[in-house]
Design a protein around this motif. Structure first.
Motif, PDB file in Angstrom:
ATOM      1  N   ARG A  91       0.836  -1.206   0.000  1.00  0.00           N
ATOM      2  CA  ARG A  91       0.000   0.000   0.000  1.00  0.00           C
ATOM      3  C   ARG A  91       0.870   1.254   0.000  1.00  0.00           C
ATOM      4  O   ARG A  91       0.573   2.234  -0.702  1.00  0.00           O
ATOM      5  CB  ARG A  91      -0.939  -0.009   1.214  1.00  0.00           C
ATOM      6  N   ARG A  94       2.235   1.677  -3.494  1.00  0.00           N
ATOM      7  CA  ARG A  94       1.195   2.199  -4.392  1.00  0.00           C
ATOM      8  C   ARG A  94       0.979   3.683  -4.173  1.00  0.00           C
ATOM      9  O   ARG A  94       0.861   4.466  -5.127  1.00  0.00           O
ATOM     10  CB  ARG A  94      -0.119   1.442  -4.159  1.00  0.00           C
ATOM     11  N   HIS A 142      -2.793  -9.593  -6.419  1.00  0.00           N
ATOM     12  CA  HIS A 142      -3.047  -8.469  -5.510  1.00  0.00           C
ATOM     13  C   HIS A 142      -2.067  -7.338  -5.801  1.00  0.00           C
ATOM     14  O   HIS A 142      -2.447  -6.156  -5.851  1.00  0.00           O
ATOM     15  CB  HIS A 142      -2.901  -8.951  -4.060  1.00  0.00           C
ATOM     16  N   ARG A 146      -2.805  -3.481  -7.247  1.00  0.00           N
ATOM     17  CA  ARG A 146      -2.349  -2.237  -6.630  1.00  0.00           C
ATOM     18  C   ARG A 146      -1.640  -1.352  -7.657  1.00  0.00           C
ATOM     19  O   ARG A 146      -1.786  -0.126  -7.643  1.00  0.00           O
ATOM     20  CB  ARG A 146      -1.385  -2.548  -5.465  1.00  0.00           C
ATOM     21  N   GLU A 149      -4.131   0.423  -9.791  1.00  0.00           N
ATOM     22  CA  GLU A 149      -4.745   1.545  -9.090  1.00  0.00           C
ATOM     23  C   GLU A 149      -3.866   2.794  -9.169  1.00  0.00           C
ATOM     24  O   GLU A 149      -4.366   3.915  -9.186  1.00  0.00           O
ATOM     25  CB  GLU A 149      -4.974   1.175  -7.620  1.00  0.00           C
TER      26      GLU A 149
END
Length: 399
Positions: A91, A94, A142, A146, A149
């Motif tokens: 995260r 990202r 996954h 990310r 995104e």
């Protein structure tokens, strides 16, 4: 003695001056290469597993992080992390990416495939069965989600993660290595070895794949695809064909770790003038007679990958196999399970490869195989059939 001493001092002075100019040139090149790019990398190395500990991933991750910093990347790092920490780092990575960013994700550690899905294994994973793998690890899908995104145009994913499955005894399928995954648009995925195969952890301070990657990254003027080709050739040679790095790319633009334009933009170093050599008479190069040419344009050494849907865990990979007179015939044995092939190769044009014949996989399953692939620069991708099963078919010419 005075003359020799003065000469030695002068020589040392010239060497120091050359070395200094070389260091300054390298710094200017890297600075120019990354001045107009926002480069971000996430580097993870997992080694301290309770089941199947590894020796080199942390060393590999530290060396890669240092190299990427030297190439102008902002580098996020993590070592020996559990699942929660891995997801948090993803995260953070990202959120650091911008639409104009070049993103690079590097992972060294255990990685396995289950039913065609690839999973990166945290050090705290406790997997009792295949059904638990999704809860205990990080699905590569996954990570790709990310990156999607983040909406940046270039993403590079490097996976030195094809070691043996540490939980194999708890799994029903016997799949080895990682599965081939199509790269989303704007993404390049590089694997330490071919789909369905495993890579050695290495005997030195670094794994073979990462060691070669670190060496080639320093070469100016190479597109990332050319970097991977050089790494592949070096690893194949060092492992005698036992390990063939693989990649899948959907990049639209070009990316250079050190662009050749950056080298050209730096003021050239003036070297002492060397007198021209005496002219040499041109050498006549004798052409080989037509009888010495290959009987079939497909003759050479190939790496082939076949993966068939409907056959859970079935991959068939032939690495470093020589095609002679358009034929590939061979036999190996793994754990007393025969593996054999008799295939006919044909290249009706430089961008098309056709393969047909009989295969027997490591589980003793035999059948007729036929595949057709198109491509360029020695890399081909297409479809095939193993009896009634639809298969993915890829081939790379190694030599």
């Amino acid at each position: 003695m005075k003359t020799q001493s003065s000469s030695a001092r002068a020589q040392r002075g010239r060497f120091a001056s050359t070395l200094y100019r070389g260091v300054i040139l390298a710094l200017l090149v890297v600075g120019a290469a990354s001045a107009q790019e926002h480069r971000v990398a996430l580097v993870i190395g997992n080694a301290s597993y309770k089941t199947g500990p590894l020796k080199n991933p942390v060393n590999d991750a530290r060396a890669m992080a240092a190299a990427l910093r030297g190439l102008g990347f902002e580098v996020l790092t993590a070592e020996n992390v559990g699942r929660k920490a891995m997801l948090q780092k993803l995260r953070e990575y990202r959120d650091t990416l911008r639409p104009d960013s070049v993103g690079l994700f590097y992972y060294a550690g255990h990685g396995i495939q289950v039913k065609g899905q690839n999973y990166l294994i945290p050090v705290d994973a406790a997997v009792g069965s295949e059904a638990e793998i999704d809860e205990e690890s990080v699905n590569l899908a996954h990570l790709l989600d990310r990156l999607e995104e983040a909406k940046n145009s270039i993403n590079i994913v490097i996976l030195d993660a094809c070691r043996d499955n540490p939980f194999a005894r708890s799994f029903r399928s016997a799949s080895r290595g990682l599965a081939q995954v199509d790269a989303p648009t704007g993404t390049l995925i590089a694997y330490a070895t071919a789909p369905g195969r495993t890579a050695s952890d290495g005997d030195g301070a670094n794994g073979t794949y990462t060691e070669e990657m670190l060496r080639v990254l320093k070469t100016p003027g190479l597109k990332v695809e050319d970097v991977l080709k050089r790494v592949r050739a070096a690893v194949v040679q060092r492992t005698n064909g036992l390990q063939t790095p693989w990649d899948a790319s959907s990049l639209i633009g070009d990316f250079y770790f050190i662009p050749v334009s950056a080298v050209a933009s730096v003021a050239p170093v003036v070297e002492p003038r060397i007198p021209p050599a005496e002219p040499v008479a041109p050498t006549r190069i004798a052409m080989a007679p037509s009888s010495a040419l290959p009987a079939n344009f497909a003759d050479g050494v190939w790496s082939l990958f076949m993966q068939c849907s409907g056959l859970i865990g079935w991959n068939h990979t032939l690495l470093g196999r020589r095609v002679t007179d358009g034929r590939l015939v061979g036999r190996t044995a793994t754990h007393d399970s025969p593996e054999s092939w008799s295939l006919a190769f044909d290249m009706p044009s430089p961008d098309r490869l056709e393969v047909v014949g009989m295969l027997t996989d490591a589980r003793g399953r035999s059948g007729r195989y036929a595949g057709t692939a198109t491509g360029s620069n020695g890399g081909f991708k297409g479809r095939g059939k193993f009896d009634d099963y639809d298969c993915a078919f890829e081939a790379r010419r190694i030599q």
